[in-house]
Design an enzyme around this catalytic site. Structure first.
Site, short mmCIF file in Angstrom:
data_model
loop_
_atom_site.label_atom_id
_atom_site.label_comp_id
_atom_site.label_asym_id
_atom_site.label_seq_id
_atom_site.Cartn_x
_atom_site.Cartn_y
_atom_site.Cartn_z
N THR A 65 4.27 -45.02 16.90
CA THR A 65 5.37 -45.55 15.80
C THR A 65 4.25 -45.68 14.52
O THR A 65 3.00 -45.24 14.33
CB THR A 65 5.50 -46.82 16.32
N LYS A 85 -1.09 -62.20 18.77
CA LYS A 85 -0.73 -62.01 20.00
C LYS A 85 -1.05 -62.96 21.18
O LYS A 85 -0.17 -63.25 21.93
CB LYS A 85 -0.84 -60.50 20.21
N TYR A 137 -4.45 -59.94 14.38
CA TYR A 137 -3.73 -59.22 15.44
C TYR A 137 -3.87 -60.13 16.71
O TYR A 137 -2.92 -60.22 17.45
CB TYR A 137 -3.68 -57.77 15.33
N1 LIG Z 1 2.68 -49.23 18.29
C1 LIG Z 1 1.84 -49.70 19.26
O1 LIG Z 1 0.85 -48.75 19.57
C2 LIG Z 1 1.89 -51.02 19.80
C3 LIG Z 1 0.91 -51.42 20.61
C4 LIG Z 1 0.85 -52.68 21.20
C5 LIG Z 1 2.03 -53.31 20.94
N2 LIG Z 1 2.81 -53.20 20.03
C6 LIG Z 1 3.96 -54.24 19.44
O2 LIG Z 1 5.31 -53.50 19.48
C7 LIG Z 1 5.91 -54.26 18.63
C8 LIG Z 1 6.72 -53.01 17.89
O3 LIG Z 1 5.84 -52.40 17.01
P1 LIG Z 1 5.89 -50.85 16.45
O4 LIG Z 1 4.96 -50.11 16.90
O5 LIG Z 1 7.43 -50.59 16.81
O6 LIG Z 1 6.02 -51.28 14.74
P2 LIG Z 1 6.48 -50.65 13.52
O7 LIG Z 1 6.95 -49.15 13.90
O8 LIG Z 1 5.38 -50.83 12.41
O9 LIG Z 1 7.79 -51.41 13.18
C9 LIG Z 1 7.56 -52.78 12.87
C10 LIG Z 1 9.09 -53.32 12.75
O10 LIG Z 1 8.72 -54.57 12.66
C11 LIG Z 1 9.64 -55.00 11.14
N3 LIG Z 1 8.95 -55.89 10.45
C12 LIG Z 1 7.60 -55.93 10.02
N4 LIG Z 1 7.32 -56.73 9.01
C13 LIG Z 1 8.48 -57.48 8.80
C14 LIG Z 1 9.05 -58.51 7.96
N5 LIG Z 1 7.94 -59.21 7.24
N6 LIG Z 1 10.28 -59.04 8.11
C15 LIG Z 1 10.97 -58.47 8.89
N7 LIG Z 1 10.62 -57.55 9.94
C16 LIG Z 1 9.40 -57.03 9.65
C17 LIG Z 1 9.69 -53.72 10.60
O11 LIG Z 1 10.79 -53.87 9.73
P3 LIG Z 1 10.88 -53.64 8.14
O12 LIG Z 1 9.68 -52.87 7.68
O13 LIG Z 1 12.25 -53.11 7.80
O14 LIG Z 1 10.86 -55.31 7.80
C18 LIG Z 1 9.78 -52.72 11.78
O15 LIG Z 1 11.17 -52.75 11.86
C19 LIG Z 1 5.23 -55.04 17.72
O16 LIG Z 1 5.38 -56.40 18.26
C20 LIG Z 1 3.81 -54.69 18.08
O17 LIG Z 1 2.80 -55.80 17.90
C21 LIG Z 1 2.61 -51.79 19.47
#
Ligand SMILES: NC(=O)c1ccc[n+]([C@@H]2O[C@H](COP(=O)([O-])OP(=O)(O)OC[C@H]3O[C@@H](n4cnc5c(N)ncnc54)[C@H](OP(=O)(O)O)[C@@H]3O)[C@@H](O)[C@H]2O)c1
Length: 252
Positions: free
Chosen positions: A191, A158, A154
């Site tokens: 999330t 990133k 990860y």
């Molecule tokens: N949550 C945090 O604390 C956090 C912190 C820092 C940064 N981020 C960043 O924020 C962004 C959103 O994260 P989140 O927390 O919203 O994650 P999440 O709730 O796990 O959602 C991930 C999304 O990515 C899609 N995805 C994953 N694998 C995929 C694949 N193989 N093909 C197509 N789509 C795919 C999933 O859709 P499907 O499963 O339907 O394909 C889902 O819509 C990410 O870039 C993450 O790195 C998150």
């Protein structure tokens, strides 16, 4: 007419961003493996459209075919601006590197780094041909800038995304285009990605207890609050600082 392509719209931050874009009269193309019926319902109630394209971003051929269709649809005379928001990502595999499999490493880099590189390239290619103002935003993470035990994949993906984005920004500036590309760091949000993180053993992820505490102590930001800050930045394109690393921590 403005269009936004958003990856990861089935849940989490991508879904929250798509919802707010629709509310700002922007047509949204959502890309994920699973559909999000709420976004379709929301679009039905408003003057804009939401279209879902099922695509596994780990599969290059699927991605290429999907973006051919998407780009043909949105780069047209009536469109005044295009957004591409790469939010889809995975935190897995979380483990020390000797326990990684080839398949897991490959899928991780494909989803988190190669897919946003390909989508950016495919969209900017169309932008170049059409002269359409295009804004790309890649969702980053603080993990890019610090080493976290168990998060080597990860952190690497990133960090790669950050350097890629800032290099594209430099190119667009020197080419004199009106396109802009930025990074947005949402920090820790409540999330499913955080649920995945809390589910890992301490042997694989030394900080797991700390992340369980974040949840217990309500320290994870609400994805809708984070998405609102991000969308407020996007809808004022003249104010966007090309190549900038926007962080939620500077806002809330
Ligand atoms: N949550 C945090 O604390 C956090 C912190 C820092 C940064 N981020 C960043 O924020 C962004 C959103 O994260 P989140 O927390 O919203 O994650 P999440 O709730 O796990 O959602 C991930 C999304 O990515 C899609 N995805 C994953 N694998 C995929 C694949 N193989 N093909 C197509 N789509 C795919 C999933 O859709 P499907 O499963 O339907 O394909 C889902 O819509 C990410 O870039 C993450 O790195 C998150």
């Amino acid at each position: 007419m403005k269009y936004a392509i958003v990856t990861g719209t089935s849940k989490g931050l991508g879904a929250a961003i798509a919802e707010l874009l629709l509310k700002n009269d922007i047509h949204v193309i959502g890309i994920a493996r699973h559909v999000n019926k709420q976004l379709s319902q929301l679009a039905d109630q408003s003057k804009v459209t939401y279209q879902h394209f099922s695509c596994d971003l780990a599969d290059v051929d699927q991605l290429d075919r999907t973006f051919e269709k998407v780009n043909d649809q949105i780069f047209k005379k009536e469109t005044s601006r295009v957004y591409l928001i790469n939010s889809a990502a995975t935190v897995n595999p979380i483990d020390t590197v000797a326990n990684h499999t080839i398949e897991a490493i490959q899928a991780h880099m494909q989803i988190n780094l190669i897919a946003p590189m390909l989508t950016t390239s495919l969209v900017l290619k169309k932008a170049k041909q059409s002269g359409m103002e295009t804004i790309v935003a890649n969702i980053s993470s603080g993990a890019a800038d610090r080493s976290t035990y168990g998060w080597s994949a990860y952190g690497a993906s990133k960090a790669g995304l950050n350097r890629y984005t800032q290099t594209v920004a430099l190119e667009e500036e020197q080419l004199g285009t009106s396109n802009k590309i930025i990074l947005f760091d949402p920090s820790i949000m409540d999330t499913e990605m955080q649920r995945d993180i809390r589910a890992v053993d301490q042997e694989a992820f030394q900080e797991v207890e700390q992340f369980k505490q974040y949840k217990k102590q309500n320290k994870l930001r609400d994805k809708s609050v984070v998405a609102q800050v991000f969308v407020n930045i996007l809808v004022e394109p003249a104010e966007i600082n090309n190549g900038h690393y926007y962080s939620i921590k500077d806002y809330v």
